[in-house]
Design an enzyme around this catalytic site. Structure first.
Site, mmCIF file in Angstrom:
data_model
loop_
_atom_site.group_PDB
_atom_site.id
_atom_site.type_symbol
_atom_site.label_atom_id
_atom_site.label_comp_id
_atom_site.label_asym_id
_atom_site.label_seq_id
_atom_site.Cartn_x
_atom_site.Cartn_y
_atom_site.Cartn_z
ATOM 1 N N CYS A 2 0.838 -1.191 0.000
ATOM 2 C CA CYS A 2 0.000 0.000 0.000
ATOM 3 C C CYS A 2 0.876 1.245 0.000
ATOM 4 C CB CYS A 2 -0.898 0.002 1.230
ATOM 5 S SG CYS A 2 -1.906 -1.488 1.377
ATOM 6 N N ARG A 27 1.477 1.720 -6.045
ATOM 7 C CA ARG A 27 1.669 0.744 -4.973
ATOM 8 C C ARG A 27 0.355 0.091 -4.544
ATOM 9 N NH1 ARG A 27 6.744 1.547 -2.331
ATOM 10 N NH2 ARG A 27 5.974 0.202 -0.680
ATOM 11 N N TRP A 75 -3.773 -1.688 -1.469
ATOM 12 C CA TRP A 75 -3.811 -2.949 -2.210
ATOM 13 C C TRP A 75 -4.292 -3.987 -1.208
ATOM 14 C CZ3 TRP A 75 -1.859 -7.893 -2.075
ATOM 15 C CH2 TRP A 75 -1.907 -8.626 -3.270
ATOM 16 N N ASN A 101 0.731 -0.413 6.078
ATOM 17 C CA ASN A 101 1.159 -1.260 4.968
ATOM 18 C C ASN A 101 1.785 -2.498 5.582
ATOM 19 O OD1 ASN A 101 2.065 -2.374 2.579
ATOM 20 N ND2 ASN A 101 3.813 -0.982 2.362
ATOM 21 N N GLY A 102 1.350 -3.692 5.146
ATOM 22 C CA GLY A 102 1.900 -4.925 5.690
ATOM 23 C C GLY A 102 0.792 -5.886 6.110
ATOM 24 N N GLU A 489 9.689 -13.548 -20.067
ATOM 25 C CA GLU A 489 9.438 -12.133 -19.770
ATOM 26 C C GLU A 489 8.388 -11.549 -20.704
ATOM 27 O OE1 GLU A 489 9.765 -8.263 -18.098
ATOM 28 O OE2 GLU A 489 9.953 -10.322 -17.385
ATOM 29 N N LYS A 493 4.785 -10.038 -19.392
ATOM 30 C CA LYS A 493 4.337 -8.672 -19.673
ATOM 31 C C LYS A 493 2.925 -8.652 -20.240
ATOM 32 C CE LYS A 493 7.396 -6.432 -17.936
ATOM 33 N NZ LYS A 493 7.328 -7.517 -16.979
ATOM 34 N N GLU A 496 0.428 -9.476 -17.532
ATOM 35 C CA GLU A 496 0.294 -8.434 -16.519
ATOM 36 C C GLU A 496 -0.605 -7.296 -16.964
ATOM 37 O OE1 GLU A 496 4.317 -8.217 -13.864
ATOM 38 O OE2 GLU A 496 4.494 -7.567 -15.942
ATOM 39 N N HIS A 512 6.291 -31.061 -26.059
ATOM 40 C CA HIS A 512 5.967 -31.844 -24.872
ATOM 41 C C HIS A 512 4.718 -31.304 -24.171
ATOM 42 C CE1 HIS A 512 9.675 -34.219 -25.088
ATOM 43 N NE2 HIS A 512 10.229 -33.099 -25.525
ATOM 44 N N LYS A 611 3.182 -2.386 -7.478
ATOM 45 C CA LYS A 611 4.570 -2.306 -7.924
ATOM 46 C C LYS A 611 5.537 -3.004 -6.979
ATOM 47 C CE LYS A 611 7.905 -0.863 -10.557
ATOM 48 N NZ LYS A 611 8.041 -1.483 -11.893
#
Length: 616
Positions: A2, A27, A75, A101-102, A489, A493, A496, A512, A611
């Site tokens: 957060c 965040r 968040w 936050n946490g 990657e 992306k 996301e 496979h 983030k």
């Protein structure tokens, strides 16, 4: 995960809080809120589900006149995103407001005890439990609020960055941290103070900052000044640092999105990560941050890389390069798995942790575990003063600059650039690479920023490719060797920010299992640059074409063989095999970006993501 911001001083707090929350919204953006202490002694709390812009509308025409306040963008961890679960939260009497936050791991035990004592809870959050608990400790002990916070936190299990205001004290804000970042900004003559989850809300007002350490409580008092005490009740020295951040670097600079801006900053960010470290004339690499450990590195039996998300993928690139150049075995572990699987770490082993923010909770826990086993822990990090940079034995900064877009772009290429430097330096120390070959790679590495620049000139063509597949629901990304992580990657992306299900695979592994998914509607992105596996990748493309799959191929400039097989071609400059990820990644970033924009997705703030992952 957060965003926290707070202000006390002589200015109006509300505009500072709102601007700070806007800068911290990467965040967390499930809900937002502020608490303001007015002159009459009332704590006015305004909070709502949604973004900071929704909070602005909600708080319009309300009493926002205050020189003291706290703000939060959330968040969600405990409790769904809604108005009630939004922060700030208020104590039972209404005397205390808190943002957090946490995760408080023992909140259920505390809550049961508080309910027995008469507490009534409105939300499903662990944060409301914490503010009630602090007040109950204060009531039970008769201590002032600072002491009550210290006593309460001594019984709390979990991670926290908290900021507290008290309706009975107009001159003070209290903050504390454990395993979640918190930065204190010090104004001129101690007449005002700022708090942020990171430095972005602070940089406009002061460059004098203090990074709180774990188990520290900061008391920001505009009459008595700033004091930091530990949970052990000992006063800590004030370690004020100069903030290495400029306001311009956290603005969009004319770009539609932060992500696009950061993609375009990669020639500079890679160059800055190489600058002063790469010496083509002598075929040497200088890494001052790890100099004290180079002799031990030269004798290392193995290296374990620990990271999460995109940084983990950068670590996988690093594995390929370090093993090839320096001939040292490298393991790559997810931070979240490393800490729970009883890893085999012995005294003198090297653990290399990678993080953009330097605050990734699982990676920080991995550091403590590795150190407890006697390992030497090195860091690759982008943020000066971050927890990882302070908790590792030594490390290398990436110099990518602030990255605001949630989907990492320039941080990834900067990490790969630094890992390449590390591989070259290890090769030199161990004598595993002859001087001519080392010179060749150093010369090629110096050309990478210009080559990235040339890739960016294909932006419009890549946008046209995105238009052809904007309605796709699935995609495969294939690569071989060091470009297999590039496939991972690229797939990450597009997942996301475009919400398209995508998977990255070693190209030969397609047979496979994943080849069963290929049909005429399936886009298959293939990294087909010319290198040691070129003929093999061409065969893999033909296998996809035989199943009527649609091929988007990344090819070396001038390649005609793949051009005749692919439905779409994106050219990348020729470079050495080991350096290909630095140029091949960029068009995949642009492809994901344009797909997201065309699909109407929120590029900088994708759903359910934040983030800096500062919770487990």
């Amino acid at each position: 995960m957060c965003g926290i911001v707070a202000y006390i001083g002589k200015k109006q707090a509300y505009p500072i809080l709102i601007k700070g929350l806007q800068r911290l919204e990467y965040r967390g953006y499930d809900s937002a809120g502020v608490a303001l202490l007015d002159k009459t002694g009332n704590i006015n709390v305004y909070k709502c589900k949604g973004k900071v812009s929704d909070l602005e509308v909600f708080s319009q025409d309300k009493n926002t006149q205050s020189v003291l306040g706290i703000g939060h963008t959330r968040w969600a961890t405990h409790g769904e995103p809604n108005d009630i679960n939004a922060h700030p939260h208020i104590s039972q009497t209404g005397n205390i407001a808190l943002i957090h936050n946490g995760i408080i791991e023992n909140y259920e035990t505390l809550k049961k005890s508080l309910i027995k004592g008469g507490s009534v809870f409105k939300s499903q959050t662990d944060t409301e439990v914490l503010v009630h608990f602090i007040e109950s400790v204060q009531k039970k002990t008769g201590a002032d609020l600072v002491e009550a916070v210290r006593l309460a936190l001594s019984e709390v299990v979990g991670a926290y960055a908290i900021v507290i205001i008290d309706k009975n004290n107009h001159n003070r804000i209290i903050a504390a941290r454990k395993s979640s970042p918190l930065v204190v900004g010090v104004g001129k003559n101690n007449e005002e103070f700022f708090i942020g989850s990171d430095a972005t809300p602070i940089v406009e007002y002061t460059h004098d900052v203090i990074y709180l350490n774990d188990h520290e409580i900061a008391v920001l008092d505009v009459e008595k000044g700033l004091q930091i005490i530990g949970l052990d009740n000992k006063v800590k020295p004030l370690a004020i640092q100069e903030l290495e951040l400029e306001l311009e670097s956290i603005e969009k600079g004319g770009f539609e999105h932060f992500m696009l801006k950061e993609i375009y900053e990669q020639p500079r960010s890679v160059q800055d990560s190489l600058r002063g470290r790469l010496h083509a004339d002598t075929a040497k690499v200088t890494l001052g941050g790890i100099r004290d450990y180079e002799a031990q590195l030269a004798q290392a039996r193995r290296i374990t890389i620990v990271a999460c998300g995109t940084s983990w993928i950068a670590g996988l690139v690093g594995k390929y390069i370090i093993e090839e150049f320096a001939r040292i075995p490298v393991d790559v572990d997810y931070g979240s798995e490393f800490r729970y699987r009883n890893p085999i770490i012995q005294t003198g082993d090297f653990v290399l942790v990678i993080s953009q923010s330097g605050e990734t909770a699982d990676t920080l826990a991995a550091i403590e575990l590795a150190k407890s086993h006697g390992a030497i822990v090195l860091g690759i990090c982008n943020v000066v003063g971050s927890s990882i940079s302070r908790n590792t034995h030594a490390g290398i900064y990436t110099h990518a600059g602030p990255e605001i877009g949630v989907a990492s772009t320039k941080a990834f290429t900067a990490q790969v650039a630094v890992l390449t430097l590390l591989a070259l330096r290890l090769a030199e120390l161990r004598g595993s690479m002859d001087e001519n070959r080392r010179k060749k790679h150093i010369k090629a590495l110096q050309q990478i920023p210009a080559q990235i620049e040339s890739v960016l000139k294909q932006n419009d063509a890549i946008k046209e490719v995105a238009k052809a597949y904007q309605k796709a629901n699935n995609a495969l990304y294939l690569g071989r060797g060091v470009c297999f992580p590039v496939a991972l990657e690229g797939a990450l992306k597009i997942k996301e920010i475009s919400y398209i299900h995508a998977e990255g695979y070693p190209a030969a592994e397609m047979k496979h299992g994943p080849i069963a998914l290929v049909d005429e509607s399936m886009p298959v992105v293939v990294i087909a640059n010319q290198g040691t596996s070129y003929e093999k990748i061409v065969s893999n493309i033909q296998e996809v074409k035989a199943r009527k799959g649609k091929i988007i191929a990344l090819v070396t400039e001038g390649d005609e063989q793949v051009r005749h097989l692919a439905d779409h071609v994106i050219e990348i400059p020729a470079t050495l095999d080991a350096l290909a990820p630095l140029v091949a990644t960029v068009p995949l970033q642009l492809l994901a970006y344009h797909m997201a924009v065309l699909r109407g997705c929120n590029v900088d703030q994708p759903r359910n993501l934040a983030k800096s992952v500062t919770v487990e």
